[in-house]
Scaffold this motif. Structure first.
Motif, PDB file in Angstrom:
ATOM      1  N   ILE A  86       0.977  -1.158  -0.059  1.00  0.00           N
ATOM      2  CA  ILE A  86       0.218   0.134  -0.160  1.00  0.00           C
ATOM      3  C   ILE A  86       0.818   1.359  -0.061  1.00  0.00           C
ATOM      4  O   ILE A  86       1.713   1.414   0.903  1.00  0.00           O
ATOM      5  N   HIS A  88       1.173   5.262   0.408  1.00  0.00           N
ATOM      6  CA  HIS A  88       0.338   6.305   1.052  1.00  0.00           C
ATOM      7  C   HIS A  88       0.381   7.539  -0.158  1.00  0.00           C
ATOM      8  O   HIS A  88      -0.645   8.382   0.074  1.00  0.00           O
ATOM      9  N   MET A 219      -7.746   4.811  -2.748  1.00  0.00           N
ATOM     10  CA  MET A 219      -6.532   4.411  -2.494  1.00  0.00           C
ATOM     11  C   MET A 219      -6.234   3.089  -3.492  1.00  0.00           C
ATOM     12  O   MET A 219      -7.213   2.685  -4.125  1.00  0.00           O
ATOM     13  N   VAL A 221      -4.383  -0.572  -3.876  1.00  0.00           N
ATOM     14  CA  VAL A 221      -3.693  -1.823  -3.444  1.00  0.00           C
ATOM     15  C   VAL A 221      -2.787  -2.538  -4.469  1.00  0.00           C
ATOM     16  O   VAL A 221      -3.488  -2.922  -5.465  1.00  0.00           O
TER      17      VAL A 221
END
Length: 240
Positions: A86, A88, A219, A221
């Motif tokens: 992940i 940021h 976000m 992944v």
């Protein structure tokens, strides 16, 4: 007696210099128990905006909206067999008009706190504490010196104990950078940085966004085994 006096004045100075932003510990629930969560191949992710005064003060000991910062709590639990990464820097707040806001760096967030009333209040309090310590120290020193027959020397020694010899006027300026560094340390302590999530791992941390009325949080992944990326978009609402 002199040791006791020094300890008392040191306590005064430290209390004046204590930064109001401080992250001591963070409690959280498993992400699958949080309504706003998603799951990919056993990786469960939840996001929780820290948008109320009460919750912000519980975690950061101050209202982060004062610095125009919205912390978003990202919580991850991996119950599968794959490995995920992940990043940021691939986390964004999405506004109603479709525009994106990138997460703030820790340095930028710290500077925003320092330039807000949170930072100015902290520096002013520290400066006042230093000046008060000098005045008290000089008075106590004068009393000690008078008992020994040299009040002037005693006052000078007391002023040194109190934390200054007459240069307290520059205290606020001198403390500016130290407070920025302290804010940076506190924000970084529980920030959600780049992570590789292994099976059975749990991870949590905060992403700092500019405070805006976001409707979504986005976000990415990365599946290390398959070499594929998957986008997660969470609906969110900001209460203030």
């Amino acid at each position: 007696m002199r040791v006791l006096i020094s300890l008392l004045i040191t306590g005064l100075l430290l209390s004046g210099c204590a930064a109001p932003l401080k992250v001591e510990s963070v409690s959280f629930r498993s992400p699958e128990t949080i309504a706003n969560h998603q799951e990919i191949d056993g990786l469960v992710v939840a996001v929780v905006p820290i948008d109320t005064v009460e919750k912000s003060k519980e975690i950061f000991r101050t209202d982060m909206k004062t610095a125009n910062i919205l912390p978003v709590h990202v919580i991850v639990r991996h119950t599968g067999t794959k490995e995920f990464e992940i990043n940021h820097q691939q986390m964004f707040g999405m506004q109603p008009d479709g525009s994106y806001d990138v997460a703030l760096t820790i340095g930028t967030a710290a500077e925003k706190v320092r330039s807000s009333s949170i930072g100015t209040t902290a520096v002013q309090g520290a400066a006042a504490g230093a000046i008060a310590g000098a005045v008290i120290g000089a008075g106590i020193g004068a009393g000690i010196g008078a008992a020994g027959g040299d009040a002037g020397a005693g006052a000078q020694a007391g002023a040194i104990i109190g934390g200054t010899t007459g240069t307290a006027a520059g205290t606020a300026h001198g403390l500016s950078d130290s407070f920025t560094l302290e804010f940076k340390k506190q924000l970084a302590m529980h920030a959600f940085e780049d992570k590789v999530i292994y099976p059975t791992d749990m991870a949590q941390g905060f992403v700092y966004l500019p405070w805006k009325p976001y409707q979504k949080f986005r976000m990415v992944v990365f599946d290390i085994k398959d070499g594929t990326r998957k986008e997660l978009v969470f609906p969110i609402s900001i209460s203030r």
